[in-house]
Design an enzyme around this catalytic site. Structure first.
Site, PDB file in Angstrom:
ATOM      1  N   CYS A  61      -5.333  29.912  23.868  1.00  0.00           N
ATOM      2  CA  CYS A  61      -5.688  29.516  22.505  1.00  0.00           C
ATOM      3  C   CYS A  61      -6.275  30.715  21.770  1.00  0.00           C
ATOM      4  CB  CYS A  61      -6.683  28.366  22.563  1.00  0.00           C
ATOM      5  SG  CYS A  61      -7.432  27.961  20.979  1.00  0.00           S
ATOM      6  N   GLU A  62      -5.721  31.011  20.621  1.00  0.00           N
ATOM      7  CA  GLU A  62      -6.198  32.167  19.866  1.00  0.00           C
ATOM      8  C   GLU A  62      -7.576  31.944  19.247  1.00  0.00           C
ATOM      9  OE1 GLU A  62      -4.010  31.514  15.575  1.00  0.00           O
ATOM     10  OE2 GLU A  62      -2.924  32.592  17.126  1.00  0.00           O
ATOM     11  N   HIS A  63      -8.047  30.718  19.190  1.00  0.00           N
ATOM     12  CA  HIS A  63      -9.355  30.442  18.592  1.00  0.00           C
ATOM     13  C   HIS A  63     -10.516  30.756  19.528  1.00  0.00           C
ATOM     14  CE1 HIS A  63      -7.130  27.426  15.883  1.00  0.00           C
ATOM     15  NE2 HIS A  63      -7.269  28.566  15.263  1.00  0.00           N
ATOM     16  N   HIS A  64     -10.349  30.469  20.828  1.00  0.00           N
ATOM     17  CA  HIS A  64     -11.445  30.643  21.785  1.00  0.00           C
ATOM     18  C   HIS A  64     -11.079  31.554  22.950  1.00  0.00           C
ATOM     19  CE1 HIS A  64     -12.172  26.648  19.898  1.00  0.00           C
ATOM     20  NE2 HIS A  64     -13.359  27.184  19.745  1.00  0.00           N
ATOM     21  N   GLN A 102      -1.007  25.397  19.918  1.00  0.00           N
ATOM     22  CA  GLN A 102       0.083  24.561  20.434  1.00  0.00           C
ATOM     23  C   GLN A 102       1.057  24.145  19.339  1.00  0.00           C
ATOM     24  OE1 GLN A 102      -1.134  21.397  23.059  1.00  0.00           O
ATOM     25  NE2 GLN A 102       0.729  20.233  22.676  1.00  0.00           N
ATOM     26  N   HIS A 130      -6.227  21.494  26.962  1.00  0.00           N
ATOM     27  CA  HIS A 130      -6.833  22.695  26.389  1.00  0.00           C
ATOM     28  C   HIS A 130      -8.216  22.954  26.963  1.00  0.00           C
ATOM     29  CE1 HIS A 130      -3.967  23.399  23.001  1.00  0.00           C
ATOM     30  NE2 HIS A 130      -3.583  22.208  23.428  1.00  0.00           N
ATOM     31  N   CYS A 132     -10.516  24.662  25.667  1.00  0.00           N
ATOM     32  CA  CYS A 132     -11.558  24.562  24.639  1.00  0.00           C
ATOM     33  C   CYS A 132     -11.972  23.113  24.404  1.00  0.00           C
ATOM     34  CB  CYS A 132     -11.096  25.213  23.338  1.00  0.00           C
ATOM     35  SG  CYS A 132      -9.568  24.568  22.658  1.00  0.00           S
TER      36      CYS A 132
END
Length: 171
Positions: A61-64, A102, A130, A132
């Site tokens: 995941c590019e956010h976390h 995703q 996920h 996260c």
């Protein structure tokens, strides 16, 4: 973290993390359409549907920068050509090996198939867990996320339902 970065257990951690990230993000330097170049012409005798279920994948995941793991299901109605079945998991792996979300991954798989194979219809389903969501914040350890991308003839409700039933029959 507040730990001693020179202690024996952490001394090689930066190298190991760099190697892991090199693997996790190896798809950045790869054109997914290259994986769909070696097609097989089939003309009017293509068959009705190609469905490959339960392709295991992992992404980050590019956010976390936490992993998400799941299963991909890919269906397409061939046009004039098909591709070797091993190319489909390779396509998923290539696109998943990038910083991702995703929702975008699902669309990228569908778009690559559309561009590379020009099928009459496409349906891509991703079902993933996920990190996260399961390990931080709300910690919903029993949840998964399902995303769907549909193109062409498989967007018709009856065709879409038929393919979804076939995907479910494999579980």
């Amino acid at each position: 973290m507040g730990d001693d970065p020179n202690r024996p257990g952490l001394a090689d951690t930066p190298r190991r993390v760099a190697e892991s990230y090199g693997e996790f993000f190896a798809g950045l330097g790869t054109d997914p359409l290259d994986l769909l170049q070696d097609t097989i012409p089939v003309g009017p005798t293509t068959g009705e549907l190609v469905l490959v279920r339960d392709l295991a994948f992992r992404s980050v995941c590019e956010h976390h920068l936490l992993p998400f793991l799941g299963r991909a299901h890919i269906a397409y109605l061939p046009g004039e050509k098909v591709v070797g079945l091993g190319r489909l998991p390779a396509l998923v792996d290539c696109l998943a090996a990038r910083p991702q979300v995703q929702e975008r991954l699902t669309e990228e798989i569908a778009e690559a198939l559309q561009t590379g194979l020009e099928p009459r219809g496409i349906l891509v389903v991703l079902d993933a867990v996920h990190g996260c969501v399961t390990t931080r914040g709300s910690r919903q350890v029993n949840s998964s996320t399902v995303t769907l991308a549909v193109r062409g003839e498989l967007a018709e409700p009856a065709r879409r339902a038929e393919v979804m039933a076939l995907i479910g029959a494999g579980s």
